[in-house]
Design a protein around this motif. Structure first.
Motif, PDB file in Angstrom:
ATOM      1  N   ILE A   1       0.843  -1.194   0.000  1.00  0.00           N
ATOM      2  CA  ILE A   1       0.000   0.000   0.000  1.00  0.00           C
ATOM      3  C   ILE A   1       0.885   1.253   0.000  1.00  0.00           C
ATOM      4  O   ILE A   1       0.612   2.231  -0.684  1.00  0.00           O
ATOM      5  N   GLN A   2       1.989   1.179   0.754  1.00  0.00           N
ATOM      6  CA  GLN A   2       2.888   2.330   0.851  1.00  0.00           C
ATOM      7  C   GLN A   2       3.675   2.593  -0.431  1.00  0.00           C
ATOM      8  O   GLN A   2       3.744   3.710  -0.906  1.00  0.00           O
TER       9      GLN A   2
ATOM     10  N   GLY B   1       3.848   0.251  -3.381  1.00  0.00           N
ATOM     11  CA  GLY B   1       3.510  -0.508  -4.584  1.00  0.00           C
ATOM     12  C   GLY B   1       4.259  -1.823  -4.717  1.00  0.00           C
ATOM     13  O   GLY B   1       3.951  -2.637  -5.586  1.00  0.00           O
TER      14      GLY B   1
ATOM     15  N   SER C   1      -4.165   2.920  -9.379  1.00  0.00           N
ATOM     16  CA  SER C   1      -4.228   3.932  -8.316  1.00  0.00           C
ATOM     17  C   SER C   1      -3.931   3.301  -6.954  1.00  0.00           C
ATOM     18  O   SER C   1      -4.020   2.081  -6.791  1.00  0.00           O
ATOM     19  N   LYS C   2      -3.625   4.144  -5.974  1.00  0.00           N
ATOM     20  CA  LYS C   2      -3.359   3.684  -4.619  1.00  0.00           C
ATOM     21  C   LYS C   2      -4.573   2.929  -4.047  1.00  0.00           C
ATOM     22  O   LYS C   2      -4.420   1.915  -3.378  1.00  0.00           O
TER      23      LYS C   2
ATOM     24  N   CYS D   1      -4.906  -0.447  -5.763  1.00  0.00           N
ATOM     25  CA  CYS D   1      -3.784  -1.268  -5.286  1.00  0.00           C
ATOM     26  C   CYS D   1      -4.108  -1.804  -3.896  1.00  0.00           C
ATOM     27  O   CYS D   1      -3.972  -2.996  -3.621  1.00  0.00           O
ATOM     28  N   SER D   2      -4.565  -0.910  -3.038  1.00  0.00           N
ATOM     29  CA  SER D   2      -4.857  -1.271  -1.663  1.00  0.00           C
ATOM     30  C   SER D   2      -5.932  -2.356  -1.577  1.00  0.00           C
ATOM     31  O   SER D   2      -5.766  -3.355  -0.865  1.00  0.00           O
TER      32      SER D   2
END
Ligand SMILES: *[C@@H]1O[C@H](CO)[C@@H](O)[C@H](O)[C@H]1NC(C)=O
Ligand SMILES: *[C@@H]1O[C@H](CO)[C@@H](O)[C@H](O)[C@H]1NC(C)=O
Length: 257
Positions: A52-53, A55, A79-80, A83-84
């Motif tokens: 998450i931080q 990638g 996107s973050k 991804c999360s």
């Protein structure tokens, strides 16, 4: 190479697509014991927060014989948020799907996660699967030339240090048809190893993806995909993300354990 297809795994593929938009694949091997089980849970927590931080993360948990090594990565263009949620799904599902295994791998379109009781960082591993579109292109000659050129271009982009293993691009097949392609190496690989993984994947296009409208190579060290519709980010204003139906794809597994 060992090629076989399995309706058992396709069954899970359907379950996955009911929950999230993208098809996934997984593999498990090597039994473990309770000590490792606790370490796997700790490892998964590290993998999720690290991914998450940044990638990507490659780390381990535990000591000695019980040490377990893990790697997790999101596709560089997502996107973050995507991804999360992808990596959290991956961590939850891999524990359910591979409850007692010390070698487990799970692939989504937006992320990848694996762990093993021996160190594997930096090694090229082409175990995994292919997802091939059941439909074929109508003009293979032109298509294959454009595909080869685009794959060349994005592979050389992927191996540049600043790219973090990602390469993507588009090419016009005709006035109305566009080809979209993306490659992604795991970030533990050197440029040379990344190039090797991509070359193996693309080299297998001829036999596995031959003349298909779309193909996804899900290797443990790299991901390669092409489609005749937009599937990566950023989208241009006139493009919208196309969610392909899983019934348009066929799964072929490749294992070299
Ligand atoms: C399993 O657990 C024991 C400790 O309870 C440990 O000694 C052993 O190395 C572990 N791992 C394997 C693969 O047996
Ligand atoms: C596409 O081509 C493959 C291999 O030539 C063939 O087996 C398959 O049936 C074709 N698919 C369609 C939908 O025509």
């Amino acid at each position: 190479m060992n090629l076989l297809s399995s309706s058992f795994l396709l069954f899970f593929l359907f379950i996955f697509t009911a929950e999230s938009a993208d098809p996934a694949f997984y593999s498990c091997s090597n039994g473990n014991n309770k000590t490792q089980g606790a370490n796997i849970d700790n490892l998964l927590a590290k993998l999720v927060s690290g991914t998450i931080q940044d990638g990507f993360i490659a780390t381990s948990d535990g000591e000695g014989k019980d040490q377990i090594f893990g790697l997790a990565q999101c596709r560089g263009d997502v996107s973050k948020n995507d991804c999360s949620s992808c990596i959290q799904d991956a961590a939850t599902n891999i524990r359910k799907l591979c409850p007692n295994q010390a070698d487990a791998r799970i692939w989504y379109d937006y992320c990848f996660l694996r762990y093993k009781n021996t160190i594997f960082f930096g090694e090229v591993d082409t175990s995994g699967a292919y997802l091939i579109n059941v439909q074929n292109v109508t003009d293979p000659d032109t298509f294959n030339k454009k595909l080869a050129a685009l794959m060349d271009q994005i592979s050389s982009e992927a191996v540049k240090p600043a790219s973090k293993g990602l390469g993507k691009g588009k090419s016009d097949i005709s006035l109305f048809i566009k080809l979209y392609a993306l490659v992604q190496c795991t970030r533990d690989l050197s440029a040379l190893s990344c190039a090797e993984c991509l070359a193996t994947a693309i080299g297998n296009f001829g036999t596995v993806c031959e003349n298909r409208k779309g193909c996804r190579v899900l290797y443990s060290s790299c991901y390669v995909r092409y489609e005749l519709y937009p599937f990566f980010f950023p989208l241009e204003p006139q493009e919208s993300l196309y969610h392909s139906s899983v019934k348009n794809y066929k799964l072929i597994m490749v294992f070299k354990h």
